[in-house]
Scaffold this motif. Structure first.
Motif, mmCIF file in Angstrom:
data_model
loop_
_atom_site.group_PDB
_atom_site.id
_atom_site.type_symbol
_atom_site.label_atom_id
_atom_site.label_comp_id
_atom_site.label_asym_id
_atom_site.label_seq_id
_atom_site.Cartn_x
_atom_site.Cartn_y
_atom_site.Cartn_z
ATOM 1 N N ARG A 1 0.722 -1.165 0.060
ATOM 2 C CA ARG A 1 -0.060 0.059 -0.048
ATOM 3 C C ARG A 1 0.855 1.321 0.079
ATOM 4 O O ARG A 1 2.052 1.157 0.591
ATOM 5 N N ARG A 2 0.220 2.406 -0.452
ATOM 6 C CA ARG A 2 0.797 3.555 -0.443
ATOM 7 C C ARG A 2 -0.102 4.786 -0.337
ATOM 8 O O ARG A 2 -1.368 4.457 -0.992
ATOM 9 N N LYS A 3 -0.171 5.635 0.604
ATOM 10 C CA LYS A 3 -0.956 6.844 0.699
ATOM 11 C C LYS A 3 -0.218 8.020 0.121
ATOM 12 O O LYS A 3 0.740 8.376 0.418
ATOM 13 N N PHE A 4 -1.130 8.547 -0.764
ATOM 14 C CA PHE A 4 -0.583 9.693 -1.529
ATOM 15 C C PHE A 4 -1.392 10.759 -1.106
ATOM 16 O O PHE A 4 -2.664 10.890 -1.249
ATOM 17 N N ARG A 5 -0.846 11.705 -0.486
ATOM 18 C CA ARG A 5 -1.469 13.097 0.107
ATOM 19 C C ARG A 5 -1.493 14.052 -1.265
ATOM 20 O O ARG A 5 -0.654 14.405 -1.809
ATOM 21 N N THR A 6 -2.815 14.768 -1.107
ATOM 22 C CA THR A 6 -2.949 15.663 -2.216
ATOM 23 C C THR A 6 -3.418 17.084 -1.329
ATOM 24 O O THR A 6 -3.541 17.093 -0.324
ATOM 25 N N SER A 7 -3.621 18.142 -2.165
ATOM 26 C CA SER A 7 -3.916 19.326 -1.614
ATOM 27 C C SER A 7 -5.403 19.725 -1.868
ATOM 28 O O SER A 7 -5.955 20.645 -1.711
ATOM 29 N N GLY A 8 -6.180 18.615 -2.131
ATOM 30 C CA GLY A 8 -7.415 18.606 -2.444
ATOM 31 C C GLY A 8 -8.138 17.871 -3.437
ATOM 32 O O GLY A 8 -7.459 17.173 -4.130
ATOM 33 N N TRP A 9 -9.222 18.003 -3.772
ATOM 34 C CA TRP A 9 -9.789 17.075 -4.685
ATOM 35 C C TRP A 9 -9.294 17.126 -5.963
ATOM 36 O O TRP A 9 -9.201 16.123 -6.805
ATOM 37 N N LYS A 10 -8.844 18.382 -6.546
ATOM 38 C CA LYS A 10 -8.381 18.155 -7.992
ATOM 39 C C LYS A 10 -7.217 17.400 -7.936
ATOM 40 O O LYS A 10 -7.198 16.723 -8.993
ATOM 41 N N GLY A 11 -6.312 17.432 -7.055
ATOM 42 C CA GLY A 11 -5.098 16.619 -6.937
ATOM 43 C C GLY A 11 -5.440 15.154 -6.727
ATOM 44 O O GLY A 11 -4.730 14.462 -7.286
ATOM 45 N N THR A 12 -6.524 14.910 -5.889
ATOM 46 C CA THR A 12 -6.909 13.603 -5.721
ATOM 47 C C THR A 12 -7.539 12.757 -7.143
ATOM 48 O O THR A 12 -7.024 11.972 -7.595
ATOM 49 N N LEU A 13 -8.019 13.467 -8.039
ATOM 50 C CA LEU A 13 -8.645 13.235 -9.195
ATOM 51 C C LEU A 13 -7.383 12.951 -10.212
ATOM 52 O O LEU A 13 -7.182 11.880 -10.828
ATOM 53 N N MET A 14 -6.505 13.792 -10.085
ATOM 54 C CA MET A 14 -5.063 13.673 -11.014
ATOM 55 C C MET A 14 -4.531 12.429 -10.674
ATOM 56 O O MET A 14 -4.217 11.681 -11.610
ATOM 57 N N LEU B 1 -8.374 1.154 -4.964
ATOM 58 C CA LEU B 1 -8.260 2.502 -4.399
ATOM 59 C C LEU B 1 -9.038 3.057 -3.325
ATOM 60 O O LEU B 1 -10.163 2.570 -3.433
ATOM 61 N N THR B 2 -8.711 3.973 -2.576
ATOM 62 C CA THR B 2 -9.545 4.370 -1.443
ATOM 63 C C THR B 2 -9.224 5.921 -1.659
ATOM 64 O O THR B 2 -8.096 6.419 -1.810
ATOM 65 N N VAL B 3 -10.249 6.483 -2.058
ATOM 66 C CA VAL B 3 -10.171 8.102 -2.509
ATOM 67 C C VAL B 3 -10.928 8.853 -1.659
ATOM 68 O O VAL B 3 -11.999 8.594 -1.407
ATOM 69 N N SER B 4 -10.165 9.914 -1.225
ATOM 70 C CA SER B 4 -10.878 10.709 -0.206
ATOM 71 C C SER B 4 -10.395 12.285 -0.708
ATOM 72 O O SER B 4 -9.898 12.305 -1.795
ATOM 73 N N TYR B 5 -11.059 13.277 -0.055
ATOM 74 C CA TYR B 5 -10.596 14.544 -0.442
ATOM 75 C C TYR B 5 -9.501 15.081 -0.799
ATOM 76 O O TYR B 5 -9.079 15.577 -1.591
ATOM 77 N N ALA B 6 -8.348 14.542 0.352
ATOM 78 C CA ALA B 6 -7.037 15.116 0.174
ATOM 79 C C ALA B 6 -6.197 13.799 -0.013
ATOM 80 O O ALA B 6 -4.944 14.074 0.640
ATOM 81 N N PHE B 7 -6.573 12.524 -0.349
ATOM 82 C CA PHE B 7 -5.333 11.569 -0.210
ATOM 83 C C PHE B 7 -5.995 10.459 -1.029
ATOM 84 O O PHE B 7 -7.309 10.377 -1.260
ATOM 85 N N VAL B 8 -5.112 9.495 -1.422
ATOM 86 C CA VAL B 8 -5.497 8.506 -2.335
ATOM 87 C C VAL B 8 -4.707 7.184 -1.784
ATOM 88 O O VAL B 8 -3.549 7.433 -1.498
ATOM 89 N N ILE B 9 -5.431 6.074 -1.422
ATOM 90 C CA ILE B 9 -4.535 5.064 -0.927
ATOM 91 C C ILE B 9 -4.624 3.804 -2.269
ATOM 92 O O ILE B 9 -5.639 3.510 -2.645
ATOM 93 N N VAL B 10 -3.444 3.458 -2.465
ATOM 94 C CA VAL B 10 -3.230 2.717 -3.378
ATOM 95 C C VAL B 10 -2.979 1.322 -2.939
ATOM 96 O O VAL B 10 -2.168 1.258 -2.008
ATOM 97 N N LYS B 11 -3.708 0.210 -3.248
ATOM 98 C CA LYS B 11 -3.413 -1.081 -2.446
ATOM 99 C C LYS B 11 -3.355 -2.067 -3.803
ATOM 100 O O LYS B 11 -3.841 -2.176 -4.686
ATOM 101 N N LEU B 12 -2.213 -2.975 -3.785
ATOM 102 C CA LEU B 12 -1.689 -4.054 -4.755
ATOM 103 C C LEU B 12 -1.559 -5.386 -4.164
ATOM 104 O O LEU B 12 -0.988 -5.464 -3.113
ATOM 105 N N VAL B 13 -2.200 -6.269 -4.883
ATOM 106 C CA VAL B 13 -1.856 -7.675 -4.696
ATOM 107 C C VAL B 13 -2.215 -8.648 -5.841
ATOM 108 O O VAL B 13 -2.945 -7.884 -6.927
ATOM 109 N N THR B 14 -1.671 -9.599 -6.342
ATOM 110 C CA THR B 14 -1.881 -10.303 -7.301
ATOM 111 C C THR B 14 -3.092 -11.099 -7.165
ATOM 112 O O THR B 14 -2.605 -12.380 -6.555
#
Length: 125
Positions: A33-46, A64-77
């Motif tokens: 997993r990785r949590k990417f922090r954004t500055s808001g909705w526009k960045g989250t969508l990008m 993916l877990t998507v919120s206003y100011a972050f995205v969590i990416v989860k990978l498994v095969t």
């Protein structure tokens, strides 16, 4: 088309690879997993759209877990029931593209996003 059997990494091997190659990623409940922090909705969508493009091009799809100011990416095969080279390879590509910062490249032709809160969209590590 038959599937090639994929090597599944042990938890110890996963921890070692993440520490060495993807230090901002972590292993939890069977996923890397990785949590990417954004500055808001526009960045989250990008971030979501970038991950979506890379995943589709790789034909390996994260949760993916998507919120206003972050995205969590989860990978498994799923087909291998564990973490494989597919997960590490896609994680590296996601990391490379999302964390690319033109302004940080010395002498580059691109200037990058202005250092102004109105234009910030991602919080670089």
């Amino acid at each position: 088309m038959s599937r090639k059997e994929e090597r599944v990494y042990s938890e110890t091997e996963i921890a070692e690879k993440l520490q060495a190659e993807l230090p901002h990623w972590y292993y939890e409940n069977g996923w890397i997993r990785r949590k990417f922090r954004t500055s808001g909705w526009k960045g989250t969508l990008m971030v979501v759209n970038t991950v979506g493009h890379l995943a589709e091009a790789a034909w390996h799809h994260p949760d993916l877990t998507v919120s206003y100011a972050f995205v969590i990416v989860k990978l498994v095969t799923h087909s291998a029931k564990g973490i494989t080279d597919k997960d590490f390879t896609l994680a590296r590509k996601i990391e490379e593209v999302i964390q690319w910062n033109a302004a940080a490249e010395s002498g580059g032709a691109l200037e990058g996003t202005p250092d102004d809160p109105r234009f910030k969209y991602i919080k670089y590590d």
